[in-house]
Design a protein around this motif. Structure first.
Motif, PDB file in Angstrom:
ATOM      1  N   GLY A  22       0.798  -1.219   0.000  1.00  0.00           N
ATOM      2  CA  GLY A  22       0.000   0.000   0.000  1.00  0.00           C
ATOM      3  C   GLY A  22       0.831   1.268   0.000  1.00  0.00           C
ATOM      4  N   ASP A  23       2.155   1.121   0.030  1.00  0.00           N
ATOM      5  CA  ASP A  23       3.038   2.284   0.067  1.00  0.00           C
ATOM      6  C   ASP A  23       2.933   3.116  -1.206  1.00  0.00           C
ATOM      7  OD1 ASP A  23       4.004   1.460   2.526  1.00  0.00           O
ATOM      8  OD2 ASP A  23       5.827   0.572   1.714  1.00  0.00           O
ATOM      9  N   VAL A  24       3.163   4.417  -1.051  1.00  0.00           N
ATOM     10  CA  VAL A  24       3.279   5.312  -2.197  1.00  0.00           C
ATOM     11  C   VAL A  24       4.584   4.972  -2.904  1.00  0.00           C
ATOM     12  CG1 VAL A  24       3.552   7.714  -2.917  1.00  0.00           C
ATOM     13  CG2 VAL A  24       1.991   7.136  -1.044  1.00  0.00           C
ATOM     14  N   VAL A  25       4.532   4.795  -4.222  1.00  0.00           N
ATOM     15  CA  VAL A  25       5.727   4.475  -4.997  1.00  0.00           C
ATOM     16  C   VAL A  25       5.774   5.339  -6.254  1.00  0.00           C
ATOM     17  CG1 VAL A  25       6.059   2.120  -4.145  1.00  0.00           C
ATOM     18  CG2 VAL A  25       4.527   2.516  -6.077  1.00  0.00           C
ATOM     19  N   TYR A  26       6.983   5.443  -6.804  1.00  0.00           N
ATOM     20  CA  TYR A  26       7.227   6.260  -7.990  1.00  0.00           C
ATOM     21  C   TYR A  26       7.943   5.426  -9.038  1.00  0.00           C
ATOM     22  CZ  TYR A  26       6.104   9.800  -4.602  1.00  0.00           C
ATOM     23  OH  TYR A  26       5.453  10.529  -3.638  1.00  0.00           O
ATOM     24  N   LEU A  27       7.551   5.583 -10.292  1.00  0.00           N
ATOM     25  CA  LEU A  27       8.167   4.850 -11.395  1.00  0.00           C
ATOM     26  C   LEU A  27       9.549   5.426 -11.689  1.00  0.00           C
ATOM     27  CD1 LEU A  27       7.651   2.560 -13.418  1.00  0.00           C
ATOM     28  CD2 LEU A  27       6.705   4.271 -14.974  1.00  0.00           C
ATOM     29  N   ARG A  30      14.325   2.785 -14.597  1.00  0.00           N
ATOM     30  CA  ARG A  30      14.514   1.347 -14.860  1.00  0.00           C
ATOM     31  C   ARG A  30      13.182   0.609 -14.980  1.00  0.00           C
ATOM     32  NH1 ARG A  30      17.465   2.544 -10.442  1.00  0.00           N
ATOM     33  NH2 ARG A  30      16.135   1.209  -9.175  1.00  0.00           N
ATOM     34  N   ASN A  31      12.064   1.354 -15.002  1.00  0.00           N
ATOM     35  CA  ASN A  31      10.713   0.774 -15.072  1.00  0.00           C
ATOM     36  C   ASN A  31      10.385  -0.074 -13.851  1.00  0.00           C
ATOM     37  OD1 ASN A  31       9.796   1.953 -17.401  1.00  0.00           O
ATOM     38  ND2 ASN A  31      10.557   0.318 -18.714  1.00  0.00           N
ATOM     39  N   ASP A  32      11.003   0.252 -12.715  1.00  0.00           N
ATOM     40  CA  ASP A  32      10.605  -0.381 -11.474  1.00  0.00           C
ATOM     41  C   ASP A  32      10.086   0.722 -10.555  1.00  0.00           C
ATOM     42  OD1 ASP A  32      12.953   0.860 -10.691  1.00  0.00           O
ATOM     43  OD2 ASP A  32      13.948  -0.960 -10.036  1.00  0.00           O
ATOM     44  N   ALA A  38      12.951  10.905  -5.009  1.00  0.00           N
ATOM     45  CA  ALA A  38      14.180  11.309  -5.696  1.00  0.00           C
ATOM     46  C   ALA A  38      14.558  10.338  -6.802  1.00  0.00           C
ATOM     47  CB  ALA A  38      15.322  11.438  -4.693  1.00  0.00           C
ATOM     48  N   ALA A  39      14.090   9.098  -6.717  1.00  0.00           N
ATOM     49  CA  ALA A  39      14.395   8.092  -7.736  1.00  0.00           C
ATOM     50  C   ALA A  39      13.419   8.120  -8.908  1.00  0.00           C
ATOM     51  CB  ALA A  39      14.392   6.704  -7.109  1.00  0.00           C
ATOM     52  N   ALA A  40      12.387   8.922  -8.813  1.00  0.00           N
ATOM     53  CA  ALA A  40      11.365   8.970  -9.864  1.00  0.00           C
ATOM     54  C   ALA A  40      11.941   9.515 -11.167  1.00  0.00           C
ATOM     55  CB  ALA A  40      10.195   9.845  -9.420  1.00  0.00           C
ATOM     56  N   ALA A  56       3.177   2.275 -16.664  1.00  0.00           N
ATOM     57  CA  ALA A  56       2.677   2.071 -15.302  1.00  0.00           C
ATOM     58  C   ALA A  56       1.335   1.343 -15.312  1.00  0.00           C
ATOM     59  CB  ALA A  56       2.551   3.419 -14.596  1.00  0.00           C
ATOM     60  N   GLU A  57       0.478   1.682 -16.254  1.00  0.00           N
ATOM     61  CA  GLU A  57      -0.824   1.017 -16.354  1.00  0.00           C
ATOM     62  C   GLU A  57      -0.650  -0.454 -16.730  1.00  0.00           C
ATOM     63  OE1 GLU A  57      -2.836   3.726 -18.968  1.00  0.00           O
ATOM     64  OE2 GLU A  57      -3.628   4.885 -17.280  1.00  0.00           O
ATOM     65  N   ALA A  58       0.349  -0.760 -17.549  1.00  0.00           N
ATOM     66  CA  ALA A  58       0.635  -2.160 -17.885  1.00  0.00           C
ATOM     67  C   ALA A  58       1.078  -2.917 -16.634  1.00  0.00           C
ATOM     68  CB  ALA A  58       1.701  -2.237 -18.973  1.00  0.00           C
ATOM     69  N   GLN A  59       1.861  -2.265 -15.788  1.00  0.00           N
ATOM     70  CA  GLN A  59       2.284  -2.905 -14.549  1.00  0.00           C
ATOM     71  C   GLN A  59       1.106  -3.060 -13.581  1.00  0.00           C
ATOM     72  OE1 GLN A  59       5.996  -1.780 -12.783  1.00  0.00           O
ATOM     73  NE2 GLN A  59       6.842  -1.120 -14.743  1.00  0.00           N
ATOM     74  N   ALA A  60       0.181  -2.123 -13.613  1.00  0.00           N
ATOM     75  CA  ALA A  60      -1.023  -2.246 -12.786  1.00  0.00           C
ATOM     76  C   ALA A  60      -1.849  -3.452 -13.251  1.00  0.00           C
ATOM     77  CB  ALA A  60      -1.847  -0.968 -12.842  1.00  0.00           C
ATOM     78  N   ALA A  61      -1.895  -3.669 -14.550  1.00  0.00           N
ATOM     79  CA  ALA A  61      -2.619  -4.827 -15.093  1.00  0.00           C
ATOM     80  C   ALA A  61      -1.968  -6.141 -14.658  1.00  0.00           C
ATOM     81  CB  ALA A  61      -2.687  -4.737 -16.611  1.00  0.00           C
ATOM     82  N   ARG A  62      -0.665  -6.099 -14.354  1.00  0.00           N
ATOM     83  CA  ARG A  62       0.050  -7.292 -13.873  1.00  0.00           C
ATOM     84  C   ARG A  62       0.061  -7.367 -12.344  1.00  0.00           C
ATOM     85  NH1 ARG A  62       3.850  -5.353 -17.718  1.00  0.00           N
ATOM     86  NH2 ARG A  62       5.411  -5.050 -16.086  1.00  0.00           N
TER      87      ARG A  62
END
Length: 104
Positions: A22-27, A30-32, A38-40, A56-62
């Motif tokens: 549930g953590d806030v994350v940034y793309l 490296r597409n991770d 700062a890494a965004a 990001a939406e493709a990763q959400a689909a996965r």
């Protein structure tokens, strides 16, 4: 699929919530995903931002992240800093009692 947002031609980052924590994350470039803003990866314009949002939406689909979206940022700062107050709060970390050392 959600309708593509109308983007101003300015810098953006992609944010979401990590599916399991549930953590806030940034793309990142490296597409991770990173919890550190700062890494965004900073997309310099609307075209690049739309491409990163599609990734990001493709990763959400996965089922890696939930509900990715774009955040406009101030490109004149050393690290990407959100223009919107809500996103500044998300970038600064949790504001809940549990995060502040309170009782869960």
């Amino acid at each position: 699929m959600a309708k593509a947002p109308k983007l101003k031609d300015q810098a953006h980052i992609v944010t979401a919530n990590h599916l399991t924590s549930g953590d806030v994350v940034y793309l990142t470039v490296r597409n991770d995903w990173s919890r550190d803003i700062a890494a965004a990866f900073v997309a310099p314009n609307a075209e690049a931002a739309a491409a990163w949002l599609a990734e990001a939406e493709a990763q959400a689909a996965r089922n890696i992240v939930v509900a990715p979206y774009l955040v406009p940022v101030d490109a004149g700062t050393t690290l990407p800093w959100p223009i919107q107050f809500r996103e500044r709060i998300r970038a600064a970390g949790p504001t809940t009692e549990k995060a502040a050392g309170g009782v869960a």
